[in-house]
Design a protein around this motif. Structure first.
Motif, PDB file in Angstrom:
ATOM      1  N   GLN A 178      21.070  86.009  74.363  1.00 37.92           N
ATOM      2  CA  GLN A 178      20.484  86.800  73.279  1.00 37.92           C
ATOM      3  C   GLN A 178      19.778  85.885  72.266  1.00 37.92           C
ATOM      4  N   ASN A 179      19.071  84.913  72.799  1.00 42.33           N
ATOM      5  CA  ASN A 179      18.393  83.933  71.948  1.00 42.33           C
ATOM      6  C   ASN A 179      17.072  83.541  72.599  1.00 42.33           C
ATOM      7  N   ARG A 180      15.987  83.673  71.857  1.00 41.48           N
ATOM      8  CA  ARG A 180      14.655  83.403  72.393  1.00 41.48           C
ATOM      9  C   ARG A 180      14.315  81.915  72.451  1.00 41.48           C
ATOM     10  N   PHE A 181      15.180  81.065  71.941  1.00 41.65           N
ATOM     11  CA  PHE A 181      14.848  79.643  71.844  1.00 41.65           C
ATOM     12  C   PHE A 181      15.570  78.792  72.887  1.00 41.65           C
ATOM     13  N   VAL A 182      16.216  79.430  73.856  1.00 42.85           N
ATOM     14  CA  VAL A 182      16.942  78.649  74.854  1.00 42.85           C
ATOM     15  C   VAL A 182      16.243  78.716  76.205  1.00 42.85           C
ATOM     16  N   GLU A 183      16.402  77.692  76.974  1.00 44.16           N
ATOM     17  CA  GLU A 183      15.941  77.568  78.357  1.00 44.16           C
ATOM     18  C   GLU A 183      16.565  76.298  78.915  1.00 44.16           C
ATOM     19  N   PRO A 184      16.428  76.008  80.210  1.00 43.95           N
ATOM     20  CA  PRO A 184      17.137  74.848  80.771  1.00 43.95           C
ATOM     21  C   PRO A 184      16.927  73.526  80.036  1.00 43.95           C
ATOM     22  N   THR A 185      15.776  73.347  79.394  1.00 46.25           N
ATOM     23  CA  THR A 185      15.526  72.100  78.670  1.00 46.25           C
ATOM     24  C   THR A 185      16.300  72.038  77.363  1.00 46.25           C
ATOM     25  N   THR A 186      16.472  73.168  76.692  1.00 45.29           N
ATOM     26  CA  THR A 186      17.110  73.179  75.373  1.00 45.29           C
ATOM     27  C   THR A 186      18.595  73.508  75.428  1.00 45.29           C
ATOM     28  N   THR A 187      19.173  73.557  76.625  1.00 39.36           N
ATOM     29  CA  THR A 187      20.608  73.803  76.759  1.00 39.36           C
ATOM     30  C   THR A 187      21.320  72.677  77.505  1.00 39.36           C
ATOM     31  N   GLY A 188      20.575  71.666  77.901  1.00 39.35           N
ATOM     32  CA  GLY A 188      21.175  70.542  78.617  1.00 39.35           C
ATOM     33  C   GLY A 188      21.289  70.755  80.111  1.00 39.35           C
ATOM     34  N   THR A 189      20.841  71.900  80.621  1.00 40.96           N
ATOM     35  CA  THR A 189      20.963  72.177  82.054  1.00 40.96           C
ATOM     36  C   THR A 189      20.223  71.142  82.891  1.00 40.96           C
ATOM     37  N   THR A 190      19.024  70.775  82.470  1.00 40.12           N
ATOM     38  CA  THR A 190      18.240  69.787  83.209  1.00 40.12           C
ATOM     39  C   THR A 190      18.935  68.430  83.224  1.00 40.12           C
ATOM     40  N   GLU A 191      19.523  68.035  82.076  1.00 42.37           N
ATOM     41  CA  GLU A 191      20.231  66.752  82.012  1.00 42.37           C
ATOM     42  C   GLU A 191      21.459  66.756  82.921  1.00 42.37           C
ATOM     43  N   TRP A 192      22.154  67.894  82.983  1.00 45.30           N
ATOM     44  CA  TRP A 192      23.296  68.002  83.886  1.00 45.30           C
ATOM     45  C   TRP A 192      22.847  67.884  85.346  1.00 45.30           C
ATOM     46  N   ALA A 193      21.699  68.483  85.670  1.00 38.70           N
ATOM     47  CA  ALA A 193      21.175  68.366  87.033  1.00 38.70           C
ATOM     48  C   ALA A 193      20.885  66.906  87.375  1.00 38.70           C
ATOM     49  N   GLY A 194      20.309  66.178  86.424  1.00 43.06           N
ATOM     50  CA  GLY A 194      20.036  64.759  86.640  1.00 43.06           C
ATOM     51  C   GLY A 194      21.307  63.955  86.832  1.00 43.06           C
ATOM     52  N   LEU A 195      22.359  64.300  86.072  1.00 46.08           N
ATOM     53  CA  LEU A 195      23.641  63.605  86.211  1.00 46.08           C
ATOM     54  C   LEU A 195      24.253  63.859  87.583  1.00 46.08           C
ATOM     55  N   GLY A 196      24.172  65.116  88.053  1.00 43.21           N
ATOM     56  CA  GLY A 196      24.689  65.433  89.381  1.00 43.21           C
ATOM     57  C   GLY A 196      23.924  64.715  90.476  1.00 43.21           C
ATOM     58  N   LEU A 197      22.610  64.665  90.339  1.00 45.80           N
ATOM     59  CA  LEU A 197      21.774  63.956  91.305  1.00 45.80           C
ATOM     60  C   LEU A 197      22.111  62.469  91.322  1.00 45.80           C
ATOM     61  N   LEU A 198      22.292  61.893  90.141  1.00 42.42           N
ATOM     62  CA  LEU A 198      22.639  60.473  90.034  1.00 42.42           C
ATOM     63  C   LEU A 198      23.999  60.191  90.674  1.00 42.42           C
ATOM     64  N   ALA A 199      24.976  61.064  90.422  1.00 36.01           N
ATOM     65  CA  ALA A 199      26.322  60.868  90.957  1.00 36.01           C
ATOM     66  C   ALA A 199      26.318  60.876  92.490  1.00 36.01           C
ATOM     67  N   VAL A 200      25.606  61.837  93.083  1.00 36.18           N
ATOM     68  CA  VAL A 200      25.552  61.908  94.544  1.00 36.18           C
ATOM     69  C   VAL A 200      24.848  60.684  95.119  1.00 36.18           C
ATOM     70  N   THR A 201      23.768  60.265  94.475  1.00 30.16           N
ATOM     71  CA  THR A 201      23.017  59.102  94.966  1.00 30.16           C
ATOM     72  C   THR A 201      23.856  57.831  94.932  1.00 30.16           C
ATOM     73  N   ILE A 202      24.685  57.689  93.890  1.00 35.43           N
ATOM     74  CA  ILE A 202      25.525  56.493  93.773  1.00 35.43           C
ATOM     75  C   ILE A 202      26.694  56.548  94.738  1.00 35.43           C
ATOM     76  N   LEU A 203      27.357  57.695  94.820  1.00 34.05           N
ATOM     77  CA  LEU A 203      28.540  57.821  95.666  1.00 34.05           C
ATOM     78  C   LEU A 203      28.198  57.852  97.153  1.00 34.05           C
ATOM     79  N   VAL A 204      27.041  58.455  97.478  1.00 32.69           N
ATOM     80  CA  VAL A 204      26.610  58.541  98.882  1.00 32.69           C
ATOM     81  C   VAL A 204      25.171  58.037  98.958  1.00 32.69           C
ATOM     82  N   PRO A 205      24.970  56.725  99.052  1.00 31.18           N
ATOM     83  CA  PRO A 205      23.620  56.151  99.001  1.00 31.18           C
ATOM     84  C   PRO A 205      22.644  56.745 100.014  1.00 31.18           C
ATOM     85  N   GLY A 206      23.124  57.112 101.180  1.00 34.41           N
ATOM     86  CA  GLY A 206      22.230  57.673 102.192  1.00 34.41           C
ATOM     87  C   GLY A 206      22.243  59.185 102.226  1.00 34.41           C
ATOM     88  N   ALA A 207      22.574  59.814 101.116  1.00 37.05           N
ATOM     89  CA  ALA A 207      22.707  61.277 101.087  1.00 37.05           C
ATOM     90  C   ALA A 207      21.383  61.963 101.408  1.00 37.05           C
TER      91      ALA A 207
END
Length: 328
Positions: A83-112
């Protein structure tokens, strides 16, 4: 009663088939055709031009369509659920969380595989978005402007954690490439996972009425018989899938989910179902236009589309804040 029920439906269908939508489709179609034939390599005159056209230009243009529609729709769903017109994945941290998940998989499983990396990004996006929603449900914020500020702060914390981990594991350059938000590397054989977000767009269309009711608040939604928790989980899952897939294949597309729904709402009002085609269309058009600017402004080099979108989105964000303050 039958006539009464058919009346609103007929009006909605009339608005969906508005002739202005056809004009918009033609305009965006022209941008996409221009995208197909814009670039340093001569796909018309070169001997292998047709092959290069199929390998690079067609996949890139399809990626523009899928990523633009999905991220614009994700912003719309997130704004409804919060119920807020000023939110989206960039302004809620969703994109940063996606980057963290991508980084974690790449480090833990280099050939993923790319599927595994997308899975990590989607899971992290889902967890991060749910944490944001949980925070909003527990804390009463009087100003709608505080919500995106809190989201940006949370995103900055997650981004800092990602940067620290990347520094410790010599992955900082990879992290920068992931968040560049560019279609330069989109080729045949690499963009196909983006078709997943087409499913997200379809599901949003099907569940539009449920999201609308959920956007009225938990009490009202529950009173009319809607399972509010399931709708929130569905919306969060769709946002996570779209953000995770786009982040892995394309990168960060900042403020797109903020710009598009607000522009459509300002012009057409808040009729969600009839606005959905416009949200998709405008999302595609803005991404295509920004990509064309990025490809031509310093040709033969390219400016990442995320840079163009960031400048445009920041300007729109400021204008929306000023408009909100004037309205009190």
């Amino acid at each position: 009663m039958t006539t009464t029920a058919a009346g609103p439906r007929a009006r909605t269908e009339g608005r969906l088939l508005d002739w202005r939508l056809l004009v918009g489709v033609a305009a965006v179609g022209a941008l996409l055709v221009l995208s197909l034939f814009t670039g340093v390599y001569d796909v018309v005159g070169a001997d292998d031009g047709a092959e290069m056209f199929a390998i690079t230009r067609v996949p890139r243009t399809i990626a523009l369509v899928l990523a633009g529609a999905a991220m614009a729709m994700s912003g719309l769903v997130m704004q409804l659920l919060t119920q807020n017109r000023f939110v989206e994945p960039t302004t809620t941290g969703t994109t940063e969380w996606a980057g963290l998940g991508l980084l974690a998989v790449t480090i833990l499983v280099p050939g993923a595989s790319i599927a595994a990396r997308m899975g990590g990004a989607i899971l992290a996006s889902f967890i991060g978005t749910m944490l944001f929603f949980l925070f909003l449900s527990r804390v009463s914020l009087r100003s709608s402007l505080i919500v995106p500020i809190v989201g940006i702060m949370l995103g900055a914390v997650v981004g800092s954690v990602s940067t620290f981990i990347a520094l410790q594991t010599d992955m900082l350059q990879n992290l920068g490439v992931w968040f560049a938000g560019s279609f330069t590397s989109v080729l045949r054989g690499q963009y196909e996972p983006l078709w997943i977000v087409a499913v997200v767009v379809v599901v949003v269309f099907v569940a539009a009425d449920r999201f609308t009711v959920a956007g009225l608040g938990k009490e009202i939604a529950t009173n009319v018989g809607l399972d509010y928790t399931k709708v929130i989980l569905l919306g969060t899952g769709l946002i996570a899938v779209a953000t995770g897939v786009v982040t892995v294949v394309v990168g960060n597309l900042p403020f797109l989910g903020l710009i598009v729904p607000n522009i459509v709402s300002l012009v057409r009002g808040d009729d969600l179902r009839s606005n959905l085609p416009w949200v998709c269309l405008l999302g595609i058009g803005i991404v295509a236009a920004c990509d064309l600017v990025g490809r031509t402004i310093i040709m033969p080099f390219e400016v990442p589309v995320s840079l163009i979108l960031g400048v445009l989105g920041a300007a729109v964000f400021v204008l929306l804040i000023l408009r909100q303050r004037r309205r009190g």
